[in-house]
Design an enzyme around this catalytic site. Sequence first.
Site, PDB file in Angstrom:
ATOM      1  CD  GLU A  18      -4.780   6.210   7.802  1.00  0.00           C
ATOM      2  OE1 GLU A  18      -5.814   6.625   8.387  1.00  0.00           O
ATOM      3  OE2 GLU A  18      -3.960   6.967   7.279  1.00  0.00           O
ATOM      4  CG  ASP A  39      -4.188   6.253  -2.123  1.00  0.00           C
ATOM      5  OD1 ASP A  39      -4.188   5.349  -2.970  1.00  0.00           O
ATOM      6  OD2 ASP A  39      -4.436   7.437  -2.438  1.00  0.00           O
ATOM      7  CE  LYS A  92      -7.318   3.834  -2.643  1.00  0.00           C
ATOM      8  NZ  LYS A  92      -8.031   4.910  -3.383  1.00  0.00           N
ATOM      9  CB  VAL A 143     -13.548   3.308  -1.410  1.00  0.00           C
ATOM     10  CG1 VAL A 143     -13.387   2.208  -2.440  1.00  0.00           C
ATOM     11  CG2 VAL A 143     -12.276   3.454  -0.585  1.00  0.00           C
TER      12      VAL A 143
END
Length: 186
Positions: free
Chosen positions: A103, A107, A135, A157
Site C-alpha cells: 500500500e 490514513d 499517518k 502528500v
Amino acid sequence: MTTQEYEKNIKRVIITEEEIAAAIKEAGKKIDAMYDGHPILLVSVLKGAFVFMADICRAVTVPCEIGFMCAKSYYNGTESAGVVKITMDLDRDNKDYHVIIVEDIVDTGRTLNDLCRMLCARNPRSLRVITLLDKPSRRIVDFKPDLSLFTIPDYFVIGYGLDCAEYYRNLPYIAEYNECKDCDKK
Ligand code: IMP
C-alpha cells in the site's frame, strides 16, 4: 492549470528519492528474512501503490508473484469520501498464498481494514501489509501495518505514486501538497 500553478502546489519535499530507495532496500531484506525462501504474492493497491510495488518487488529475492487490485476511497481533492469501493479485484484466487498487501499510505485505515477482511476470507496461507507511508494520527479504524517505511504527520502528500486529483503521481519524491485555492483547479 499552467505549469507554474502545477509547481506552486508542491510545497516542499519531505522524503527524497534517495531516502525512499534506502528504505525499500531495507524492507526487501526484511521480507526476505520473514519468508525465508517461501514464495509470496505481492498485491498492490492501485493506483497509489504502483510505483512502490515496482520498486519493492525488485528489492526482494524470494520467489514472487504480483497481483493488482483497485480500491477507491478518495474523490477529487484531499478529503476522504469515507467509503471504500473495490473497483478491480485480483485476477486469481489467493488461497494458500503468503500474501503481502503493498500500500502507498495508511490514513484512516479504512481501505486496508476492508481489504484485509476481504482477502482473509479467501484463506491465504498468511496475510501481511507493507506500507510506504503511515499517518497514525489520522486513524479512524484500529489498523496497524506489519511494515511501515515512513511515519509522517497529518500532511496531505503527493508524489511517488500518490496523487491529488490524479496529478503528481510521477514525482520521484514525496512532497507536501500546498493547498492553494487559486491553483487547485485542473
Ligand atoms: P485510508 O482508507 O483512509 O487509510 O486511505 C487510504 C488511501 O487514501 C490511500 O491508498 C491513498 O490513495 C489515499 N490517501 C490518504 N492520504 C493521502 C495523501 O496524503 N495523499 C494522497 N492520497 C492519500
